[in-house]
Design a protein around this motif. Structure first.
Motif, PDB file in Angstrom:
ATOM      1  N   UNK A 191       0.822  -1.217   0.000  1.00  0.00           N
ATOM      2  CA  UNK A 191       0.000   0.000   0.000  1.00  0.00           C
ATOM      3  C   UNK A 191       0.854   1.264   0.000  1.00  0.00           C
ATOM      4  N   UNK A 192       2.030   1.194   0.662  1.00  0.00           N
ATOM      5  CA  UNK A 192       2.877   2.378   0.751  1.00  0.00           C
ATOM      6  C   UNK A 192       3.516   2.707  -0.590  1.00  0.00           C
ATOM      7  N   UNK A 193       3.780   1.676  -1.400  1.00  0.00           N
ATOM      8  CA  UNK A 193       4.450   1.877  -2.674  1.00  0.00           C
ATOM      9  C   UNK A 193       3.547   1.570  -3.871  1.00  0.00           C
ATOM     10  N   UNK A 194       2.255   1.678  -3.695  1.00  0.00           N
ATOM     11  CA  UNK A 194       1.357   1.342  -4.785  1.00  0.00           C
ATOM     12  C   UNK A 194       1.545   2.305  -5.962  1.00  0.00           C
ATOM     13  N   UNK A 195       1.558   1.744  -7.152  1.00  0.00           N
ATOM     14  CA  UNK A 195       1.630   2.472  -8.429  1.00  0.00           C
ATOM     15  C   UNK A 195       2.996   3.070  -8.741  1.00  0.00           C
ATOM     16  N   UNK A 196       3.923   3.122  -7.781  1.00  0.00           N
ATOM     17  CA  UNK A 196       5.178   3.803  -8.023  1.00  0.00           C
ATOM     18  C   UNK A 196       6.294   2.824  -8.396  1.00  0.00           C
ATOM     19  N   UNK A 197       7.350   3.340  -8.966  1.00  0.00           N
ATOM     20  CA  UNK A 197       8.498   2.505  -9.322  1.00  0.00           C
ATOM     21  C   UNK A 197       9.774   3.281  -9.043  1.00  0.00           C
ATOM     22  N   UNK A 198      10.865   2.525  -8.820  1.00  0.00           N
ATOM     23  CA  UNK A 198      12.169   3.132  -8.613  1.00  0.00           C
ATOM     24  C   UNK A 198      12.812   3.514  -9.936  1.00  0.00           C
ATOM     25  N   UNK A 199      14.115   3.813  -9.873  1.00  0.00           N
ATOM     26  CA  UNK A 199      14.831   4.132 -11.108  1.00  0.00           C
ATOM     27  C   UNK A 199      14.904   2.922 -12.027  1.00  0.00           C
ATOM     28  N   UNK A 200      14.882   1.736 -11.435  1.00  0.00           N
ATOM     29  CA  UNK A 200      14.937   0.488 -12.182  1.00  0.00           C
ATOM     30  C   UNK A 200      13.711  -0.323 -11.796  1.00  0.00           C
ATOM     31  N   UNK A 201      12.945  -0.769 -12.779  1.00  0.00           N
ATOM     32  CA  UNK A 201      11.685  -1.442 -12.478  1.00  0.00           C
ATOM     33  C   UNK A 201      11.479  -2.633 -13.404  1.00  0.00           C
ATOM     34  N   UNK A 202      11.238  -3.790 -12.807  1.00  0.00           N
ATOM     35  CA  UNK A 202      10.953  -5.023 -13.556  1.00  0.00           C
ATOM     36  C   UNK A 202      12.050  -5.321 -14.580  1.00  0.00           C
ATOM     37  N   UNK A 203      13.295  -5.122 -14.142  1.00  0.00           N
ATOM     38  CA  UNK A 203      14.435  -5.473 -14.984  1.00  0.00           C
ATOM     39  C   UNK A 203      14.821  -4.452 -16.025  1.00  0.00           C
ATOM     40  N   UNK A 204      14.205  -3.284 -16.011  1.00  0.00           N
ATOM     41  CA  UNK A 204      14.507  -2.288 -17.037  1.00  0.00           C
ATOM     42  C   UNK A 204      14.576  -0.892 -16.410  1.00  0.00           C
ATOM     43  N   UNK A 205      15.397  -0.011 -16.973  1.00  0.00           N
ATOM     44  CA  UNK A 205      15.472   1.355 -16.442  1.00  0.00           C
ATOM     45  C   UNK A 205      14.214   2.145 -16.767  1.00  0.00           C
TER      46      UNK A 205
END
Length: 222
Positions: A169-183
């Motif tokens: 819930x705290x990180x819903x919808x967001x992504x870091x600099x690298x997400x699911x193996x791709x920048x």
């Protein structure tokens, strides 16, 4: 005991009650691995804890002395403050105490001969829990943070987060600099900004920070 390991990250955002147990752990590690440093990252002043909120300089100094006692001159004093905010009407703003927290950390680090380190808000987070941080940083947002920290003598910065955190819930919808193996797009923002600084790397690492002049509508600090 690998040469690739430079420090042990002992704790993120400690309270006063953690000071003594962390001191004991750090001393044990120092005895076992004298060439490695102990590293902790401090809360910002807006944490919902009266002891910290009402006297943030005392909190930072407590753990700066902790670092100095264990590491001496050259240890790291790290802090995270995520200043990118939005209102419920989707208006963007910077949190009021951001520069005050940076200055507190920088001045305290200088007092003890420590190296300031700061975290960059490189992703939106919070969701329904702290919706005010649910703001995706632009290239300009990331650049502003990095250059602001450098103005206060930062010797290192890290990105929150490089890799997308486990979804909740705290990180819903967001992504870091690298997400699911791709920048993500923000990975390329960060890469571009860090390349801007590369020609000045030696100067930034070796310079000695003295002071920073801040002028706004209510205060001028030196």
């Amino acid at each position: 005991d690998s040469k690739a390991v430079k420090a042990f990250n002992l704790f993120d955002e400690p309270l006063y009650t953690h000071e003594q147990p962390l001191r004991e752990l750090a001393l044990k590690l120092k005895n076992a691995y004298p060439d490695k440093q102990a590293y902790i990252n401090l809360y910002p002043s807006y944490v919902p804890c009266d002891e910290i909120m009402h006297d943030y300089p005392r909190y930072v100094e407590t753990f700066a002395k902790w670092v100095y006692d264990i590491e001496g001159v050259g240890g790291w004093l790290s802090m995270d403050h995520y200043p990118l905010r939005r209102t419920k009407e989707d208006e963007f703003y910077l949190f009021d105490d951001w520069f005050t927290d940076i200055e507190t950390t920088a001045v305290t680090a200088k007092k003890y001969g420590l190296k300031p380190h700061f975290f960059i808000q490189s992703m939106a987070f919070g969701g329904t829990i702290s919706w005010w941080n649910d703001r995706t940083p632009t290239e300009e947002d990331i650049r502003l943070q990095i250059y602001a920290y450098l103005a206060y003598g930062a010797k290192g910065v890290s990105h929150f987060c490089y890799q997308s955190p486990k979804s909740n819930e705290f990180f819903e919808r967001q992504s870091g600099l690298f997400d699911k193996g791709a920048p993500t797009e923000r990975w390329f923002y960060a890469q571009k900004i860090h390349k801007e600084l590369k020609p000045f790397e030696k100067e930034l690492v070796n310079c000695s920070w003295e002071k920073c002049l801040r002028v706004d509508s209510t205060v001028a600090n030196v």
